[in-house]
Design an enzyme around this catalytic site. Structure first.
Site, short mmCIF file in Angstrom:
data_model
loop_
_atom_site.label_atom_id
_atom_site.label_comp_id
_atom_site.label_asym_id
_atom_site.label_seq_id
_atom_site.Cartn_x
_atom_site.Cartn_y
_atom_site.Cartn_z
N LYS A 78 -0.17 -4.19 9.91
CA LYS A 78 0.47 -2.95 10.37
C LYS A 78 0.12 -2.61 11.82
CE LYS A 78 1.37 -0.95 5.88
NZ LYS A 78 0.90 -2.07 5.03
C1 LIG Z 1 1.63 -2.77 4.12
C2 LIG Z 1 1.13 -4.10 3.67
C3 LIG Z 1 1.97 -5.01 2.98
C4 LIG Z 1 3.39 -4.68 2.61
O1 LIG Z 1 4.26 -4.60 3.71
P1 LIG Z 1 5.67 -3.89 3.61
O2 LIG Z 1 6.21 -3.84 4.98
O3 LIG Z 1 5.40 -2.52 3.04
O4 LIG Z 1 6.52 -4.69 2.68
C5 LIG Z 1 1.44 -6.24 2.63
N1 LIG Z 1 0.15 -6.56 2.90
C6 LIG Z 1 -0.67 -5.72 3.54
C7 LIG Z 1 -2.08 -6.12 3.78
C8 LIG Z 1 -0.22 -4.46 3.95
O5 LIG Z 1 -1.05 -3.62 4.58
#
Ligand SMILES: *Cc1c(COP(=O)(O)O)cnc(C)c1O
Length: 515
Positions: A78
């Protein structure tokens, strides 16, 4: 050949390519190129890997690569989006406020709810930024200790962590209520950082392009290769960015959506029904309640991959819109008509989701969805099995540039997957059975560093003699728990009035201390 292709194939740096892609969507009247370049440069200078998102060879024979997205400040993917978003917020505010005195400055209050990764990534994106406060609500005792420590050890005055005596959904409900609350909006300008924020999706397109460029440069693919990206999916933001990359023309043959046991998306691709509770799509390993798995009353299961524990994916309706546009727009003449039709269809589906808990699509819509996507569901047990299996397979260690300082996640030449990334790799191995090398190359996305999710990793590797969890810890995590922390407690029963009061007091105290 469009200009962007040349950039991809001639080995541009991540920042250069990201700038090029963002420039296609951000008008230079909105942000002059020079400024955008500076914003992008600053956003990715906080990453520890020189490649920003380096590629690792997991299995040469299978043509399976891992795209490490976790080299940012909070060790999860993120950061790629939220580092950029934080700088964009700051840029617009600074431009508006210039050197105005405090009383005349525009001020933004960013609010968000988190079950873990979003909160810390947003806080690291916005800490110490002028004219912005950030308030993150999280369920007390329900985020992992590392995640909580990452958030609450940020002591910048504009950061307000709020632990709520409730669930993630309670936090989410408070945030939604705030956005609809005329009283707080009268005095505070609110902004959101959740995954439907489009700047986040845009930022994520960059690493799809970048990794294709790297594979090409290294002679692993040609301009005509079939490449599949496998994406551990929760709210459908990450994989949606891949879909947009494909629609931009990047050579992506398919996107594989990988879910955990919260498998609403996998059931959609298998059955054409998008339902909170599986009625039409029964899973091979049983119904909704399974031994040893905690299910909330609303149906979300707690798994080893908490960042993917969602009941309904908030970005999925965006894909539905494109599918409806394509399928039902076909006979219509103008783009306006097609758009209106797509909007109407999506509205109908979402209405059914809300009132009946689910909806089904016609087979032609499902067929269209299958042109670009496949899906896989990976159980808790398979997730643990995958971490162990990958650890036992000795791999040629991570690319040298990926291992400086942060060491990807290698341990004596063995690779340690975090549980989210393990779901992607497990799904990739299944996809390889269907679309084997040399015809197809697979890239699985690694979304978090394994040290963030100790529970699953320790469980998977408990019998490995040469494994010690502490060897895995990045230096940034050492002593994290002992650092000074700050958080507020908020009682659900204080309600929206209490929350309004809290925000007003906090923001006021911060701005007083600034001047
Ligand atoms: C947020 C997250 C996801 C999922 O991603 P999306 O964009 O919500 O599909 C997967 N793995 C980790 C470690 C995350 O923080």
């Amino acid at each position: 050949m469009p200009a962007i292709w040349e950039r991809v194939w001639t080995g541009w740096k991540f920042e250069e390519l990201a700038f090029e892609i963002f420039s296609l969507y951000i008008d230079s009247n909105e942000i002059p190129s020079k400024d955008l370049k500076d914003i992008v440069g600053r956003s990715y200078s906080t990453f520890r890997a020189p490649d920003v998102t380096p590629l690792v060879t997991l299995d040469q024979e299978k043509q399976l690569y891992l795209l490490e997205l976790f080299h940012g400040p909070t060790f999860a993917f993120k950061d790629v989006a939220l580092q950029l978003l934080g700088n964009l917020f700051e840029y617009f505010l600074l431009r508006k406020n210039g050197n105005k005195p405090e009383s005349e400055r525009d001020h933004l209050t960013v609010v968000g709810a988190t079950s873990g990764d979003t909160g810390s990534a947003a806080i690291y994106g916005l800490r110490s930024k002028k004219d912005v406060d950030i308030m993150i609500m999280f369920p007390e005792g329900k985020v992992s200790p590392v995640q909580e420590a990452q958030m609450t050890s940020v002591l910048d005055k504009n950061v307000h962590n709020v632990a709520v005596d409730g669930s993630f959904d309670d936090c989410q409900d408070f945030v939604k209520e705030l956005f609809g609350d005329a009283d707080i909006r009268r005095t505070h300008q609110l902004a959101a950082v959740n995954s439907i924020n489009f700047a986040r999706i845009l930022a994520q397109i960059s690493y799809y392009a970048f990794s294709l460029g790297r594979l090409f440069q290294d002679g692993r693919i040609t301009a005509h290769s079939k490449v599949r990206f496998v994406v551990p999916t929760g709210n459908f933001g990450d994989v949606l960015a891949g879909y947009f990359a494909k629609r931009m023309g990047f050579p992506i043959e398919r996107l594989v959506v990988a879910t955990n046991e919260n498998d609403i998306l996998d059931r959609f691709w298998k059955t054409g029904y998008y339902e909170k509770k599986p009625i039409h799509g029964q899973q091979a390993n049983g119904g909704f309640v399974q031994d040893g798995v905690k299910a909330h009353e609303d149906g979300v299961r707690e798994t080893f991959s908490p960042a993917m524990d969602i009941l309904v994916s908030s970005n999925f309706e965006r894909l539905l819109w494109f599918l409806a546009f394509q399928v039902y727009g076909e006979g219509l003449k103008t783009v306006e008509e097609k758009r209106a039709e797509a909007g109407k269809r999506v509205k109908g589906w979402l209405h059914e989701l809300k009132t009946k808990g689910g909806f089904g699509v016609e087979s032609k819509v499902l067929e269209a969805a299958k042109m670009d996507f496949e899906s896989e569901r990976v159980s808790n047990k398979q997730t643990i099995g995958m971490i162990k299996q990958q650890y036992t397979a000795q791999i040629p260690a991570a690319r040298k540039d990926a291992s400086t300082g942060t060491a990807g996640a290698t341990n004596h030449g063995k690779y340690i997957l975090d549980p989210h990334s393990a779901i992607g790799v497990a799904a990739a191995l299944r996809s390889i059975e269907r679309a084997p090398p040399p015809g197809t190359t697979h890239v699985a996305l690694a979304t978090a560093h394994p040290a963030k999710f100790s529970k699953a990793v320790e469980k998977a590797l408990e019998n490995e003699k040469d494994f010690q969890f502490r060897d895995l810890l990045p230096e940034q995590f050492i002593g994290l728990e002992e650092l000074e922390k700050r958080k507020y407690h908020f009682e659900k029963s204080e309600g929206i009035e209490g929350l309004r009061r809290f925000i007003r007091e906090q923001v006021k105290a911060r701005s007083n201390s600034d001047t």
